[in-house]
Scaffold this motif. Structure first.
Motif, PDB file in Angstrom:
ATOM      1  N   ARG A  54       0.817  -1.226   0.000  1.00 25.28           N
ATOM      2  CA  ARG A  54       0.000   0.000   0.000  1.00 25.28           C
ATOM      3  C   ARG A  54       0.843   1.266   0.000  1.00 25.28           C
ATOM      4  NH1 ARG A  54      -3.747  -2.142   4.456  1.00 25.28           N
ATOM      5  NH2 ARG A  54      -4.790  -3.750   3.265  1.00 25.28           N
ATOM      6  N   ASP A  55       1.951   1.260   0.737  1.00 23.27           N
ATOM      7  CA  ASP A  55       2.785   2.471   0.768  1.00 23.27           C
ATOM      8  C   ASP A  55       3.409   2.746  -0.602  1.00 23.27           C
ATOM      9  OD1 ASP A  55       4.397   0.200   1.115  1.00 23.27           O
ATOM     10  OD2 ASP A  55       5.891   1.270   2.290  1.00 23.27           O
ATOM     11  N   LEU A  56       3.741   1.717  -1.353  1.00 29.67           N
ATOM     12  CA  LEU A  56       4.243   1.913  -2.709  1.00 29.67           C
ATOM     13  C   LEU A  56       3.139   2.436  -3.621  1.00 29.67           C
ATOM     14  CD1 LEU A  56       6.405   1.751  -4.871  1.00 29.67           C
ATOM     15  CD2 LEU A  56       5.831  -0.678  -5.152  1.00 29.67           C
ATOM     16  N   ALA A  57       1.933   1.902  -3.474  1.00 32.05           N
ATOM     17  CA  ALA A  57       0.797   2.374  -4.267  1.00 32.05           C
ATOM     18  C   ALA A  57       0.543   3.858  -4.010  1.00 32.05           C
ATOM     19  CB  ALA A  57      -0.448   1.553  -3.945  1.00 32.05           C
ATOM     20  N   LYS A  58       0.651   4.275  -2.757  1.00 26.72           N
ATOM     21  CA  LYS A  58       0.463   5.693  -2.417  1.00 26.72           C
ATOM     22  C   LYS A  58       1.536   6.568  -3.061  1.00 26.72           C
ATOM     23  CE  LYS A  58      -1.664   6.639   1.841  1.00 26.72           C
ATOM     24  NZ  LYS A  58      -1.579   6.813   3.300  1.00 26.72           N
ATOM     25  N   THR A  59       2.747   6.066  -3.107  1.00 28.43           N
ATOM     26  CA  THR A  59       3.853   6.803  -3.709  1.00 28.43           C
ATOM     27  C   THR A  59       3.687   6.906  -5.220  1.00 28.43           C
ATOM     28  OG1 THR A  59       5.342   6.086  -1.953  1.00 28.43           O
ATOM     29  CG2 THR A  59       6.368   6.852  -3.997  1.00 28.43           C
ATOM     30  N   LEU A  60       3.239   5.823  -5.857  1.00 29.32           N
ATOM     31  CA  LEU A  60       3.084   5.795  -7.303  1.00 29.32           C
ATOM     32  C   LEU A  60       1.902   6.612  -7.811  1.00 29.32           C
ATOM     33  CD1 LEU A  60       3.778   2.037  -8.066  1.00 29.32           C
ATOM     34  CD2 LEU A  60       5.233   3.977  -8.646  1.00 29.32           C
ATOM     35  N   ALA A  61       0.833   6.684  -7.031  1.00 29.43           N
ATOM     36  CA  ALA A  61      -0.415   7.310  -7.477  1.00 29.43           C
ATOM     37  C   ALA A  61      -0.219   8.721  -8.050  1.00 29.43           C
ATOM     38  CB  ALA A  61      -1.443   7.296  -6.366  1.00 29.43           C
ATOM     39  N   PRO A  62       0.457   9.629  -7.355  1.00 27.21           N
ATOM     40  CA  PRO A  62       0.626  10.976  -7.920  1.00 27.21           C
ATOM     41  C   PRO A  62       1.430  10.977  -9.217  1.00 27.21           C
ATOM     42  CG  PRO A  62       1.212  10.974  -5.594  1.00 27.21           C
ATOM     43  CD  PRO A  62       1.016   9.545  -6.009  1.00 27.21           C
ATOM     44  N   TRP A  63       2.417  10.111  -9.316  1.00 29.03           N
ATOM     45  CA  TRP A  63       3.250  10.045 -10.512  1.00 29.03           C
ATOM     46  C   TRP A  63       2.460   9.502 -11.697  1.00 29.03           C
ATOM     47  CZ3 TRP A  63       5.344   5.776 -13.307  1.00 29.03           C
ATOM     48  CH2 TRP A  63       6.331   6.129 -14.236  1.00 29.03           C
ATOM     49  N   LEU A  64       1.585   8.545 -11.442  1.00 34.09           N
ATOM     50  CA  LEU A  64       0.818   7.914 -12.516  1.00 34.09           C
ATOM     51  C   LEU A  64      -0.360   8.756 -13.003  1.00 34.09           C
ATOM     52  CD1 LEU A  64       0.734   4.269 -11.174  1.00 34.09           C
ATOM     53  CD2 LEU A  64       1.882   5.056 -13.237  1.00 34.09           C
ATOM     54  N   CYS A  65      -0.846   9.677 -12.190  1.00 31.23           N
ATOM     55  CA  CYS A  65      -2.090  10.384 -12.508  1.00 31.23           C
ATOM     56  C   CYS A  65      -2.031  11.184 -13.803  1.00 31.23           C
ATOM     57  CB  CYS A  65      -2.546  11.253 -11.347  1.00 31.23           C
ATOM     58  SG  CYS A  65      -1.555  12.712 -11.076  1.00 31.23           S
ATOM     59  N   ASP A  66      -0.844  11.640 -14.198  1.00 33.14           N
ATOM     60  CA  ASP A  66      -0.756  12.438 -15.422  1.00 33.14           C
ATOM     61  C   ASP A  66      -0.065  11.689 -16.567  1.00 33.14           C
ATOM     62  OD1 ASP A  66       1.796  12.459 -14.377  1.00 33.14           O
ATOM     63  OD2 ASP A  66       2.146  14.576 -14.760  1.00 33.14           O
ATOM     64  N   LYS A  67       0.030  10.372 -16.453  1.00 31.83           N
ATOM     65  CA  LYS A  67       0.693   9.574 -17.482  1.00 31.83           C
ATOM     66  C   LYS A  67      -0.325   8.979 -18.441  1.00 31.83           C
ATOM     67  CE  LYS A  67       4.766   9.851 -15.483  1.00 31.83           C
ATOM     68  NZ  LYS A  67       5.506  11.016 -15.737  1.00 31.83           N
ATOM     69  N   SER A  68       0.060   8.875 -19.695  1.00 31.97           N
ATOM     70  CA  SER A  68      -0.756   8.180 -20.684  1.00 31.97           C
ATOM     71  C   SER A  68       0.181   7.455 -21.634  1.00 31.97           C
ATOM     72  CB  SER A  68      -1.661   9.146 -21.454  1.00 31.97           C
ATOM     73  OG  SER A  68      -0.882  10.051 -22.191  1.00 31.97           O
ATOM     74  N   GLY A  69      -0.284   6.409 -22.236  1.00 38.57           N
ATOM     75  CA  GLY A  69       0.576   5.616 -23.107  1.00 38.57           C
ATOM     76  C   GLY A  69       1.553   4.787 -22.300  1.00 38.57           C
ATOM     77  N   LYS A  70       2.583   4.303 -22.968  1.00 33.04           N
ATOM     78  CA  LYS A  70       3.575   3.461 -22.306  1.00 33.04           C
ATOM     79  C   LYS A  70       4.352   4.260 -21.269  1.00 33.04           C
ATOM     80  CE  LYS A  70       4.326   0.029 -25.841  1.00 33.04           C
ATOM     81  NZ  LYS A  70       5.337  -0.770 -26.543  1.00 33.04           N
ATOM     82  N   LEU A  71       4.547   3.645 -20.113  1.00 33.54           N
ATOM     83  CA  LEU A  71       5.274   4.323 -19.039  1.00 33.54           C
ATOM     84  C   LEU A  71       6.767   4.374 -19.299  1.00 33.54           C
ATOM     85  CD1 LEU A  71       3.430   2.904 -15.925  1.00 33.54           C
ATOM     86  CD2 LEU A  71       3.206   5.168 -16.929  1.00 33.54           C
ATOM     87  N   TRP A  72       7.310   3.335 -19.903  1.00 28.19           N
ATOM     88  CA  TRP A  72       8.733   3.254 -20.196  1.00 28.19           C
ATOM     89  C   TRP A  72       8.912   2.919 -21.677  1.00 28.19           C
ATOM     90  CZ3 TRP A  72       6.526   0.793 -15.895  1.00 28.19           C
ATOM     91  CH2 TRP A  72       6.789   1.423 -14.683  1.00 28.19           C
TER      92      TRP A  72
END
Length: 88
Positions: free
Chosen positions: A34-52
């Protein structure tokens, strides 16, 4: 992998590995702390398409060697270190 593959809400956050990307060609779910999910959430919110995007994975082993050297982690006695050794 895309931002939509990360299911971070609810009691049990996880990442979906699509069947097409899985070695056994079956969809899988990888649980996330859960702590990793909380950390990732803000970073992922503005991403679209392939992450890497790109072909970085072709040089992943070389990239890992640089990180291991910086962390002063030696290879195994048989001279190898692989990604599977990073599993928790």
């Amino acid at each position: 992998m895309e931002a939509a593959d990360f299911k971070l809400e609810g009691d049990y956050p996880y990442i979906v590995l699509r069947a097409i990307d899985a070695k056994n060609r079956k969809e899988a779910r990888q649980p996330l702390p859960r702590d990793l999910a909380k950390t990732l959430a803000p970073w992922l919110c503005d991403k679209s398409g392939k992450l890497w995007p790109g072909y970085w994975w072709k040089k992943a082993a070389e990239m890992l060697q640089v990180d291991l050297k910086a962390a002063k982690i030696d290879k195994t006695s048989d001279g190898f270190f692989d990604f599977h050794g990073l599993r928790v």
